[in-house]
Design an enzyme around this catalytic site. Structure first.
Site, PDB file in Angstrom:
ATOM      1  N   ASP A  41       0.859  -1.177   0.000  1.00  0.00           N
ATOM      2  CA  ASP A  41       0.000   0.000   0.000  1.00  0.00           C
ATOM      3  C   ASP A  41       0.902   1.236   0.000  1.00  0.00           C
ATOM      4  O   ASP A  41       2.131   1.122  -0.139  1.00  0.00           O
ATOM      5  CB  ASP A  41      -0.992  -0.038   1.181  1.00  0.00           C
ATOM      6  CG  ASP A  41      -0.324   0.204   2.530  1.00  0.00           C
ATOM      7  OD1 ASP A  41       0.929   0.286   2.593  1.00  0.00           O
ATOM      8  OD2 ASP A  41      -1.048   0.308   3.539  1.00  0.00           O
ATOM      9  N   HIS A  42       0.301   2.401   0.202  1.00  0.00           N
ATOM     10  CA  HIS A  42       1.085   3.650   0.194  1.00  0.00           C
ATOM     11  C   HIS A  42       2.140   3.666   1.296  1.00  0.00           C
ATOM     12  O   HIS A  42       3.224   4.209   1.102  1.00  0.00           O
ATOM     13  CB  HIS A  42       0.154   4.855   0.331  1.00  0.00           C
ATOM     14  CG  HIS A  42      -0.728   4.773   1.543  1.00  0.00           C
ATOM     15  ND1 HIS A  42      -1.730   3.819   1.675  1.00  0.00           N
ATOM     16  CD2 HIS A  42      -0.740   5.492   2.694  1.00  0.00           C
ATOM     17  CE1 HIS A  42      -2.319   3.968   2.846  1.00  0.00           C
ATOM     18  NE2 HIS A  42      -1.733   4.969   3.490  1.00  0.00           N
ATOM     19  N   CYS A  86       3.313  -3.001   4.035  1.00  0.00           N
ATOM     20  CA  CYS A  86       2.430  -1.881   4.369  1.00  0.00           C
ATOM     21  C   CYS A  86       3.172  -1.074   5.429  1.00  0.00           C
ATOM     22  O   CYS A  86       4.376  -1.267   5.616  1.00  0.00           O
ATOM     23  CB  CYS A  86       1.042  -2.352   4.814  1.00  0.00           C
ATOM     24  SG  CYS A  86       0.987  -3.319   6.332  1.00  0.00           S
ATOM     25  N   THR A  93       3.181  -1.071   8.737  1.00  0.00           N
ATOM     26  CA  THR A  93       3.750  -1.917   9.801  1.00  0.00           C
ATOM     27  C   THR A  93       4.046  -3.344   9.347  1.00  0.00           C
ATOM     28  O   THR A  93       4.733  -4.080  10.058  1.00  0.00           O
ATOM     29  CB  THR A  93       2.753  -2.042  10.961  1.00  0.00           C
ATOM     30  OG1 THR A  93       1.541  -2.621  10.424  1.00  0.00           O
ATOM     31  CG2 THR A  93       2.447  -0.692  11.589  1.00  0.00           C
ATOM     32  N   GLY A  94       3.462  -3.757   8.242  1.00  0.00           N
ATOM     33  CA  GLY A  94       3.547  -5.155   7.796  1.00  0.00           C
ATOM     34  C   GLY A  94       2.463  -6.020   8.415  1.00  0.00           C
ATOM     35  O   GLY A  94       2.243  -7.162   7.994  1.00  0.00           O
ATOM     36  N   HIS A 106      11.473 -23.105   9.052  1.00  0.00           N
ATOM     37  CA  HIS A 106      10.558 -23.768  10.001  1.00  0.00           C
ATOM     38  C   HIS A 106       9.096 -23.669   9.597  1.00  0.00           C
ATOM     39  O   HIS A 106       8.327 -24.592   9.843  1.00  0.00           O
ATOM     40  CB  HIS A 106      10.715 -23.161  11.405  1.00  0.00           C
ATOM     41  CG  HIS A 106      12.013 -23.525  12.055  1.00  0.00           C
ATOM     42  ND1 HIS A 106      12.271 -23.303  13.387  1.00  0.00           N
ATOM     43  CD2 HIS A 106      13.134 -24.102  11.549  1.00  0.00           C
ATOM     44  CE1 HIS A 106      13.492 -23.733  13.678  1.00  0.00           C
ATOM     45  NE2 HIS A 106      14.043 -24.210  12.578  1.00  0.00           N
ATOM     46  N   ASN A 107       8.702 -22.537   9.046  1.00  0.00           N
ATOM     47  CA  ASN A 107       7.272 -22.304   8.769  1.00  0.00           C
ATOM     48  C   ASN A 107       6.923 -22.450   7.302  1.00  0.00           C
ATOM     49  O   ASN A 107       5.768 -22.301   6.930  1.00  0.00           O
ATOM     50  CB  ASN A 107       6.855 -20.911   9.266  1.00  0.00           C
ATOM     51  CG  ASN A 107       7.358 -20.627  10.665  1.00  0.00           C
ATOM     52  OD1 ASN A 107       8.236 -19.793  10.865  1.00  0.00           O
ATOM     53  ND2 ASN A 107       6.855 -21.353  11.648  1.00  0.00           N
ATOM     54  N   HIS A 158       9.046 -30.116  11.097  1.00  0.00           N
ATOM     55  CA  HIS A 158       8.497 -28.894  10.495  1.00  0.00           C
ATOM     56  C   HIS A 158       7.459 -29.226   9.436  1.00  0.00           C
ATOM     57  O   HIS A 158       6.455 -28.522   9.303  1.00  0.00           O
ATOM     58  CB  HIS A 158       9.635 -28.046   9.925  1.00  0.00           C
ATOM     59  CG  HIS A 158      10.647 -27.689  10.966  1.00  0.00           C
ATOM     60  ND1 HIS A 158      10.320 -26.932  12.077  1.00  0.00           N
ATOM     61  CD2 HIS A 158      11.950 -28.039  11.111  1.00  0.00           C
ATOM     62  CE1 HIS A 158      11.395 -26.808  12.850  1.00  0.00           C
ATOM     63  NE2 HIS A 158      12.391 -27.472  12.282  1.00  0.00           N
TER      64      HIS A 158
HETATM   65  C1  RB5 Z   1      -1.862   2.803   6.412  1.00  0.00           C
HETATM   66  O1  RB5 Z   1      -1.895   4.049   7.007  1.00  0.00           O
HETATM   67  C2  RB5 Z   1      -1.494   1.744   7.434  1.00  0.00           C
HETATM   68  O2  RB5 Z   1      -2.560   1.523   8.292  1.00  0.00           O
HETATM   69  C3  RB5 Z   1      -1.106   0.479   6.731  1.00  0.00           C
HETATM   70  O3  RB5 Z   1      -0.042   0.726   5.876  1.00  0.00           O
HETATM   71  C4  RB5 Z   1      -0.652  -0.673   7.588  1.00  0.00           C
HETATM   72  O4  RB5 Z   1       0.315  -0.276   8.517  1.00  0.00           O
HETATM   73  C5  RB5 Z   1      -1.695  -1.513   8.179  1.00  0.00           C
HETATM   74  O5  RB5 Z   1      -1.438  -2.527   8.840  1.00  0.00           O
END
Ligand code: RB5
Length: 156
Positions: free
Chosen positions: A8-9, A66, A68-69, A99-100, A134
């Site tokens: 995403d952005h 994203c 935070t991922g 492992h996963n 595993h």
């Molecule tokens: C976008 O602002 C943010 O919420 C997204 O990139 C992500 O971190 C969500 O988990």
């Protein structure tokens, strides 16, 4: 390898850096967007696109980013056959594969620097799924997926 990437952005910048790195070391990259960091977009559709590319066998592995991922990892894991792992370092990336048997690697573009992410991605690509116990654990995850909402017999 054929590697699908999407973000995403909030993950766009890191996705671009990772895609460029992958191409520079000879991988075939399928970039599923987004294509800028200015326009806010919803992360589930990019995670789904990457997950579907991997599940369909069009890509060998996937990379999702994203802010935070977290969002992309939750969303990518809803695609059948996808094992998406959110990682923050080289050790996590290597063990996610060994492992996963992770087939999609997720990063936070706002939480993990590009150098760390590139090193982690390289470690993931160099690692191989480990077998024995595993395999059994990954099969258990597959059985949960098949069972859906039905309760599973948990092995002792
Ligand atoms: C976008 O602002 C943010 O919420 C997204 O990139 C992500 O971190 C969500 O988990």
């Amino acid at each position: 390898m054929r590697i699908a990437v999407g973000a995403d952005h909030g993950g766009y910048g890191l996705k671009e850096a990772l895609a460029e790195h992958l191409r520079s070391v000879g991988h075939e990259v399928e970039d599923l967007g987004t294509d800028n960091e200015r326009v806010p977009v919803d992360y589930p559709r990019y995670a789904e696109a990457v997950g579907r590319a991997v599940a369909a066998g069009r890509a060998d592995l996937g990379v999702c980013v994203c802010g935070t991922g977290i969002g992309v990892s939750i969303a990518a894991n809803k695609v059948g056959g996808v094992r998406a792992a959110l990682v923050h370092d080289v050790t996590g990336a290597r063990l996610a594969r060994e492992h996963n048997h992770a087939n999609v690697l997720c990063f936070g573009g706002r939480t993990t620097g590009a150098l760390t992410a590139v090193e982690a991605l390289d470690a993931f690509l160099a690692a191989r799924p480990a077998h024995g116990r595993h395999d059994r654990r990954v099969r258990e995850i597959g059985a949960m997926e098949q069972a859906g909402e039905q309760a599973l017999e948990v092995p002792a």
